[in-house]
Design a protein around this motif. Structure first.
Motif, mmCIF file in Angstrom:
data_model
loop_
_atom_site.group_PDB
_atom_site.id
_atom_site.type_symbol
_atom_site.label_atom_id
_atom_site.label_comp_id
_atom_site.label_asym_id
_atom_site.label_seq_id
_atom_site.Cartn_x
_atom_site.Cartn_y
_atom_site.Cartn_z
ATOM 1 N N UNK A 294 0.832 -1.205 0.000
ATOM 2 C CA UNK A 294 0.000 0.000 0.000
ATOM 3 C C UNK A 294 0.865 1.254 0.000
ATOM 4 N N UNK A 295 1.900 1.259 0.833
ATOM 5 C CA UNK A 295 2.789 2.423 0.895
ATOM 6 C C UNK A 295 3.518 2.604 -0.427
ATOM 7 N N UNK A 296 3.916 1.497 -1.040
ATOM 8 C CA UNK A 296 4.579 1.579 -2.338
ATOM 9 C C UNK A 296 3.650 2.213 -3.376
ATOM 10 N N UNK A 297 2.372 1.786 -3.381
ATOM 11 C CA UNK A 297 1.412 2.343 -4.337
ATOM 12 C C UNK A 297 1.186 3.831 -4.080
ATOM 13 N N UNK A 298 1.095 4.232 -2.804
ATOM 14 C CA UNK A 298 0.913 5.648 -2.465
ATOM 15 C C UNK A 298 2.132 6.467 -2.882
ATOM 16 N N UNK A 299 3.313 5.886 -2.731
ATOM 17 C CA UNK A 299 4.534 6.584 -3.137
ATOM 18 C C UNK A 299 4.580 6.753 -4.653
ATOM 19 N N UNK A 300 4.136 5.718 -5.386
ATOM 20 C CA UNK A 300 4.116 5.801 -6.852
ATOM 21 C C UNK A 300 3.155 6.885 -7.328
ATOM 22 N N UNK A 301 2.103 7.129 -6.540
ATOM 23 C CA UNK A 301 1.156 8.201 -6.860
ATOM 24 C C UNK A 301 1.616 9.543 -6.307
ATOM 25 N N UNK A 302 2.818 9.553 -5.708
ATOM 26 C CA UNK A 302 3.449 10.761 -5.179
ATOM 27 C C UNK A 302 2.636 11.397 -4.050
ATOM 28 N N UNK A 303 1.913 10.574 -3.302
ATOM 29 C CA UNK A 303 1.145 11.067 -2.159
ATOM 30 C C UNK A 303 1.946 10.994 -0.866
ATOM 31 N N UNK A 304 2.874 10.042 -0.791
ATOM 32 C CA UNK A 304 3.733 9.918 0.384
ATOM 33 C C UNK A 304 5.164 9.693 -0.069
ATOM 34 N N UNK A 305 6.082 9.884 0.866
ATOM 35 C CA UNK A 305 7.484 9.556 0.598
ATOM 36 C C UNK A 305 8.082 8.893 1.821
ATOM 37 N N UNK A 306 8.905 7.885 1.585
ATOM 38 C CA UNK A 306 9.577 7.183 2.680
ATOM 39 C C UNK A 306 10.974 7.757 2.843
ATOM 40 N N UNK A 307 11.317 8.123 4.069
ATOM 41 C CA UNK A 307 12.628 8.680 4.376
ATOM 42 C C UNK A 307 13.398 7.690 5.222
ATOM 43 N N UNK A 308 14.579 7.343 4.756
ATOM 44 C CA UNK A 308 15.387 6.327 5.411
ATOM 45 C C UNK A 308 15.585 6.659 6.885
ATOM 46 N N UNK A 309 15.168 5.733 7.739
ATOM 47 C CA UNK A 309 15.364 5.896 9.162
ATOM 48 C C UNK A 309 14.386 6.826 9.851
ATOM 49 N N UNK A 310 13.489 7.470 9.079
ATOM 50 C CA UNK A 310 12.572 8.438 9.673
ATOM 51 C C UNK A 310 11.120 8.005 9.577
ATOM 52 N N UNK A 311 10.767 7.269 8.512
ATOM 53 C CA UNK A 311 9.393 6.824 8.343
ATOM 54 C C UNK A 311 8.806 7.289 7.019
ATOM 55 N N UNK A 312 7.485 7.214 6.921
ATOM 56 C CA UNK A 312 6.770 7.590 5.704
ATOM 57 C C UNK A 312 5.928 8.821 5.994
#
Length: 235
Positions: free
Chosen positions: A54-72
């Motif tokens: 789900x997070x991957x799909x949201x990221x592909x739609x540019x709605x969220x971004x995952x930051x290494x060590x910080x979260x989404x």
């Protein structure tokens, strides 16, 4: 976060829709951090792998971004970035509905053909899950429009062509889809669902020509329904 457990495990698309709705309602704002995967899995009653999808799909739609060590995190609107994308160029042109259908009939049959040729087992499973979700939505009396959009986006992803992903994203944007929202009917929903089954079956079996034809037939059928209703309404 006020969420509902999804109806079946593995249905990551339902998580996507719920999070998108929370962003639209302002319950999640730009810069907000999503709960950790483990907590989201418990909230939605799914596995952590489903949450990751789900997070991957949201990221592909540019709605969220995952930051290494910080979260989404929920992304902020970036007009400069959006305007530079192919989708932004298409949307700024504000094409007519007929223009949209003509473009889709040229592009999406080829996408379906490439998907049949290149789709991996993993992406096929995601496409089938989206189709299952659309069917459940239609059976509940809903339009299934979000699931429809998701399925077409996944087919573009399965084609392996990132340009097609951007084009499909633009052609299925909310402002374009809203133009035909009033024309939604059970006839259109059932036609879309049946056609999607045929397309997905062809892609699953690697039948390139059948996938291309099924997509073209689907778009022509939906176009006929939309414009027949438009004509009858006198619009």
């Amino acid at each position: 976060m006020d969420v509902k457990p999804v109806s079946r495990k593995g249905m990551y698309g339902e998580i996507v829709l719920q999070i998108k709705a929370m962003i639209d309602r302002g319950e999640l704002r730009p810069g907000d951090r999503l709960p950790p995967e483990r907590r989201l899995a418990g909230m939605f009653a799914v596995s952590r792998n489903t949450v990751r999808e789900a997070i991957k799909a949201l990221a592909e739609q540019e709605l969220v971004e995952s930051r290494q060590g910080a979260g989404t995190f929920v992304r902020s609107a970036d007009e400069a970035r959006f305007a530079a994308t192919l989708a932004g160029v298409i949307l700024r042109a504000r094409p007519s509905l007929r223009d949209v259908f003509e473009a889709r009939k040229l592009i999406e049959p080829e996408i379906a053909a490439l998907a049949a040729r290149h789709a991996s087992p993993g992406i096929i499973a995601r496409i089938e899950a989206a189709l299952d979700e659309q069917e459940r939505a239609v059976r509940r009396g809903e339009t299934g429009a979000d699931h429809d959009q998701l399925l077409h986006g996944l087919l573009a992803e399965a084609s392996g062509n990132t340009v097609f992903c951007e084009v499909v994203k633009a052609l299925h944007e909310d402002f374009i889809r809203s133009r035909v929202q009033a024309l939604q009917s059970q006839e259109r929903r059932e036609a879309s669902l049946a056609a999607h089954r045929t397309i997905v079956e062809a892609v699953r079996n690697g039948h390139v020509m059948q996938a291309e034809k099924a997509m073209r037939d689907h778009l022509e059928e939906i176009e006929a329904i939309v414009f027949a209703r438009d004509h009858r309404s006198g619009a």
